[in-house]
Design an enzyme around this catalytic site. Sequence first.
Site, PDB file in Angstrom:
ATOM      1  N   SER A 155      56.258  19.441  20.672  1.00 32.58           N
ATOM      2  CA  SER A 155      56.082  19.708  22.098  1.00 32.58           C
ATOM      3  C   SER A 155      56.422  18.479  22.928  1.00 32.58           C
ATOM      4  O   SER A 155      55.750  17.447  22.829  1.00 32.58           O
ATOM      5  CB  SER A 155      54.636  20.127  22.372  1.00 32.58           C
ATOM      6  OG  SER A 155      54.374  19.967  23.752  1.00 32.58           O
ATOM      7  N   HIS A 184      59.849  22.339  21.636  1.00 35.22           N
ATOM      8  CA  HIS A 184      58.950  23.180  22.431  1.00 35.22           C
ATOM      9  C   HIS A 184      58.834  22.603  23.848  1.00 35.22           C
ATOM     10  O   HIS A 184      58.448  21.440  24.029  1.00 35.22           O
ATOM     11  CB  HIS A 184      57.590  23.190  21.729  1.00 35.22           C
ATOM     12  CG  HIS A 184      56.549  24.079  22.315  1.00 35.22           C
ATOM     13  ND1 HIS A 184      56.451  25.425  22.024  1.00 35.22           N
ATOM     14  CD2 HIS A 184      55.519  23.810  23.163  1.00 35.22           C
ATOM     15  CE1 HIS A 184      55.410  25.940  22.664  1.00 35.22           C
ATOM     16  NE2 HIS A 184      54.820  24.987  23.363  1.00 35.22           N
ATOM     17  N   ASP A 236      56.983  22.830  27.370  1.00 32.07           N
ATOM     18  CA  ASP A 236      55.783  23.350  28.027  1.00 32.07           C
ATOM     19  C   ASP A 236      55.983  23.338  29.541  1.00 32.07           C
ATOM     20  O   ASP A 236      55.875  22.296  30.182  1.00 32.07           O
ATOM     21  CB  ASP A 236      54.576  22.481  27.656  1.00 32.07           C
ATOM     22  CG  ASP A 236      54.094  22.784  26.248  1.00 32.07           C
ATOM     23  OD1 ASP A 236      53.815  23.961  25.964  1.00 32.07           O
ATOM     24  OD2 ASP A 236      54.011  21.844  25.441  1.00 32.07           O
ATOM     25  N   MET A 241      54.730  24.195  33.141  1.00 32.64           N
ATOM     26  CA  MET A 241      53.439  24.441  33.809  1.00 32.64           C
ATOM     27  C   MET A 241      53.613  24.427  35.321  1.00 32.64           C
ATOM     28  O   MET A 241      54.367  23.607  35.850  1.00 32.64           O
ATOM     29  CB  MET A 241      52.443  23.341  33.421  1.00 32.64           C
ATOM     30  CG  MET A 241      52.258  23.220  31.926  1.00 32.64           C
ATOM     31  SD  MET A 241      50.955  22.042  31.544  1.00 32.64           S
ATOM     32  CE  MET A 241      51.070  21.984  29.768  1.00 32.64           C
ATOM     33  N   HIS A 265      57.886  27.651  26.447  1.00 32.82           N
ATOM     34  CA  HIS A 265      56.529  28.198  26.614  1.00 32.82           C
ATOM     35  C   HIS A 265      56.181  28.150  28.102  1.00 32.82           C
ATOM     36  O   HIS A 265      55.916  27.078  28.651  1.00 32.82           O
ATOM     37  CB  HIS A 265      55.569  27.333  25.778  1.00 32.82           C
ATOM     38  CG  HIS A 265      54.135  27.723  25.882  1.00 32.82           C
ATOM     39  ND1 HIS A 265      53.113  26.921  25.419  1.00 32.82           N
ATOM     40  CD2 HIS A 265      53.519  28.836  26.395  1.00 32.82           C
ATOM     41  CE1 HIS A 265      51.950  27.512  25.643  1.00 32.82           C
ATOM     42  NE2 HIS A 265      52.171  28.670  26.247  1.00 32.82           N
ATOM     43  N   MET A 321      53.873  28.488  31.014  1.00 31.44           N
ATOM     44  CA  MET A 321      52.473  28.577  31.441  1.00 31.44           C
ATOM     45  C   MET A 321      52.501  28.664  32.951  1.00 31.44           C
ATOM     46  O   MET A 321      52.117  27.723  33.665  1.00 31.44           O
ATOM     47  CB  MET A 321      51.700  27.347  30.940  1.00 31.44           C
ATOM     48  CG  MET A 321      51.376  27.451  29.460  1.00 31.44           C
ATOM     49  SD  MET A 321      50.949  25.864  28.741  1.00 31.44           S
ATOM     50  CE  MET A 321      52.577  25.248  28.419  1.00 31.44           C
ATOM     51  N   MET A 378      47.257  30.446  21.165  1.00 30.24           N
ATOM     52  CA  MET A 378      46.824  29.136  21.667  1.00 30.24           C
ATOM     53  C   MET A 378      45.545  28.738  20.933  1.00 30.24           C
ATOM     54  O   MET A 378      44.587  29.517  20.889  1.00 30.24           O
ATOM     55  CB  MET A 378      46.539  29.192  23.170  1.00 30.24           C
ATOM     56  CG  MET A 378      47.751  29.320  24.082  1.00 30.24           C
ATOM     57  SD  MET A 378      48.975  28.005  23.967  1.00 30.24           S
ATOM     58  CE  MET A 378      48.016  26.525  24.239  1.00 30.24           C
ATOM     59  N   ASP A 426      49.607  26.763  18.658  1.00 32.76           N
ATOM     60  CA  ASP A 426      49.871  25.674  19.605  1.00 32.76           C
ATOM     61  C   ASP A 426      48.561  25.076  20.097  1.00 32.76           C
ATOM     62  O   ASP A 426      47.750  25.764  20.731  1.00 32.76           O
ATOM     63  CB  ASP A 426      50.681  26.261  20.777  1.00 32.76           C
ATOM     64  CG  ASP A 426      51.103  25.218  21.801  1.00 32.76           C
ATOM     65  OD1 ASP A 426      50.831  24.024  21.597  1.00 32.76           O
ATOM     66  OD2 ASP A 426      51.711  25.621  22.814  1.00 32.76           O
TER      67      ASP A 426
HETATM   68  C1  DX5 Z   1      49.160  22.855  25.837  1.00 37.46           C
HETATM   69  C2  DX5 Z   1      50.572  23.021  25.369  1.00 37.46           C
HETATM   70  C3  DX5 Z   1      50.857  22.456  24.023  1.00 37.46           C
HETATM   71  C4  DX5 Z   1      50.559  20.983  23.901  1.00 37.46           C
HETATM   72  C5  DX5 Z   1      50.032  20.755  22.534  1.00 37.46           C
HETATM   73  O1  DX5 Z   1      48.995  23.545  27.008  1.00 37.46           O
HETATM   74  O2  DX5 Z   1      50.954  24.384  25.337  1.00 37.46           O
HETATM   75  O3  DX5 Z   1      52.172  22.759  23.601  1.00 37.46           O
HETATM   76  O4  DX5 Z   1      51.674  20.163  24.096  1.00 37.46           O
HETATM   77  O5  DX5 Z   1      49.651  19.434  22.425  1.00 37.46           O
HETATM   78  P1  DX5 Z   1      48.812  18.901  21.208  1.00 37.46           P
HETATM   79  O6  DX5 Z   1      49.637  19.151  19.966  1.00 37.46           O
HETATM   80  O7  DX5 Z   1      48.668  17.449  21.515  1.00 37.46           O
HETATM   81  O8  DX5 Z   1      47.532  19.637  21.176  1.00 37.46           O
HETATM   82 ZN    ZN Z   2      52.939  24.895  24.366  1.00 35.60          ZN
END
Ligand code: DX5
Ligand code: ZN
Length: 224
Positions: free
Chosen positions: A10, A35, A37, A39, A68, A70, A139, A177
Amino acid sequence: MKKRIILSPSLLSANFGRLEEELFALEEAGLKWVHWDVMDGIFVPNITFGPPVIRQLRKKSKLFFDVHLMIDKPERFFEVFTDAGADLICFHAEASLHLERAVQKVKDLGVKVGVALNPATPLCKIKYLLPDLDMILLMSVNPGFGGQKFIPFTKEKIKELRQLLEEKQLSVDIQIDGGVSPQNIGELASLGANIFVSGSAFFNFPPYGQRYETFLKALKDKGS
Ligand code: DX5
Ligand code: ZN
């Protein structure tokens, strides 16, 4: 059914000022997926990057872009993320009111589709959609931040979901994740997860080639 095993680092824990170099380093280290993320500050209490960043870096990388989302009402942005270079779009069941329509919309765009569930969201939410999905993201932390602690009851969800998929003879990937590390990846694989996202436990331990080996070894030691 034996599933392929993938580690998808990620970028949330990567250096945002050097994303091009980070992607290059992942490829050099032998990784196949990355990956992203995304947001929006509404669905989760944090903001990262959007389509323009992905579009620029798409030109620089051959990695599989595992995106991903969010974000609230993600269906508004499927087209723009696909156009920017996403290979897979995964969005949250909690963020989209007409889930079946949203899944079809991603499929129509010609990329892989995944649906993500927050830790407290039950599996029944996606039960009837399973035949249409390429991946389900479970998650194992509440989304928004890297470096959080793995929520233990997620293990039960992985097991139940893999059982459900086997009963229905569906070959769907289960991605996990949040809080994934070499310490728990073997157990998570034995429960039925096969795509592993790792942020802090990956990027905080360079060089990436060696870290990737550590994850693979942890999987092998558990017989996955
Ligand atoms: C959290 C993200 C994850 C995050 C995971 O909202 O979706 O992808 O980067 O990070 P770690 O592996 O540090 O928990
Ligand atoms: Zn993620």
